[in-house]
Design a protein around this motif. Structure first.
Motif, PDB file in Angstrom:
ATOM      1  N   ARG A  73       0.824  -1.210   0.000  1.00  0.00           N
ATOM      2  CA  ARG A  73       0.000   0.000   0.000  1.00  0.00           C
ATOM      3  C   ARG A  73       0.856   1.256   0.000  1.00  0.00           C
ATOM      4  N   ARG A  74       1.899   1.258   0.812  1.00  0.00           N
ATOM      5  CA  ARG A  74       2.783   2.429   0.871  1.00  0.00           C
ATOM      6  C   ARG A  74       3.477   2.643  -0.479  1.00  0.00           C
ATOM      7  N   VAL A 114       2.305   1.829  -3.445  1.00  0.00           N
ATOM      8  CA  VAL A 114       1.302   2.361  -4.378  1.00  0.00           C
ATOM      9  C   VAL A 114       1.102   3.860  -4.149  1.00  0.00           C
ATOM     10  N   GLN A 115       1.172   4.295  -2.894  1.00  0.00           N
ATOM     11  CA  GLN A 115       0.996   5.713  -2.580  1.00  0.00           C
ATOM     12  C   GLN A 115       2.172   6.556  -3.052  1.00  0.00           C
ATOM     13  N   PRO A 130      -4.033   3.830   9.695  1.00  0.00           N
ATOM     14  CA  PRO A 130      -3.504   4.592   8.565  1.00  0.00           C
ATOM     15  C   PRO A 130      -2.587   5.712   9.031  1.00  0.00           C
TER      16      PRO A 130
END
Length: 249
Positions: free
Chosen positions: A64-65, A67-68, A126
């Motif tokens: 996820r990190r 992708v960010q 988050p």
């Protein structure tokens, strides 16, 4: 060139700043500065691949990190590569030591900043919006710098990540490797498309062979370092980078 590539690939995987090894070697061999910079960027891509693959076990849960942050690295790399082709090098020379120094400070105070970050949101929750925005902006700036020149880009990235993220340092080092690979690969693609006449493929090939081996070695031994030892290596390499830019331009 091959030996310099091995060292650069290893130090990039472990810390960053491999360009501080290969770039001076290429200049000493009589390669024009812009050609050396462009060809070196392309040559270091294989080392980024092998180093990133070596750190995959540490990166579980970091998707996820990634992708960010990856889009910021892509945008920064394109911008930096185009700036290299359009602007005189003096435009960035003054800010480089400042960026490296900031990265070193972020690494040194990373544990305290991480503790503060953890105290402001639940474990596994988050990242606070302000922290995420700051991290994305920092990664964008690091990408611009990396596309332009790239020396000590890794120090800047790991400093940002260790200050604003709560993941273990080795996991963040793996993320740093992937983001650095994205910047190098995208910047290289821009050079290949827009300025192929500046590329010396012999140099890129020789540096690439060495960097590929260096990336494997860097991942194998870097993953074994305890956090404090890794932090110390990052600081030492960063200080060397500042000395190089300030006193031996």
């Amino acid at each position: 060139m091959v030996l310099a590539g091995v060292w650069a690939g290893g130090i990039n995987t472990l810390v960053g700043s491999g360009t501080l090894v290969t770039f001076p070697v290429l200049l000493a061999l009589g390669v024009p500065a812009v050609t050396a910079n462009v060809s070196n960027s392309i040559g270091l891509v294989p080392g980024g691949i092998s180093g990133s693959l070596g750190y995959l076990p540490e990166m579980k849960g970091m998707g996820r990190r990634l992708v960010q942050l990856a889009p910021m690295s892509i945008l920064g790399a394109v911008t930096g590569a185009l700036l290299l082709l359009w602007l005189p090098p003096e435009a960035f020379e003054a800010i480089v030591p400042v960026l490296i120094g900031l990265g070193i400070l972020l690494v040194i105070f990373g544990p305290r900043l991480q503790a503060w970050t953890k105290g402001h949101h639940e474990d596994g929750g988050p990242m606070p919006t302000g922290h995420l925005v700051a991290l994305m902006a920092g990664v964008l700036v690091a990408g611009v710098y990396g596309g332009y020149f790239g020396a000590a880009q890794g120090v800047i990235l790991i400093g940002l990540l260790s200050a604003l993220s709560t993941e273990p340092l080795q996991a963040l080092n793996g993320l740093k490797n992937v983001l650095g690979l994205v910047v190098n690969a995208v910047g290289s693609l821009v050079f290949i498309i827009t300025a192929p006449e500046l590329i010396d493929w012999r140099i890129a090939g020789l540096v690439g062979v060495g960097a590929l081996v260096g990336g494997v070695l860097g991942a194998r031994y870097g993953r074994r370092l305890p956090p404090n030892a890794l932090r110390a290596v990052i600081v030492v390499v960063g200080v060397v980078g500042i000395v190089k830019f300030v006193f031996f331009p």
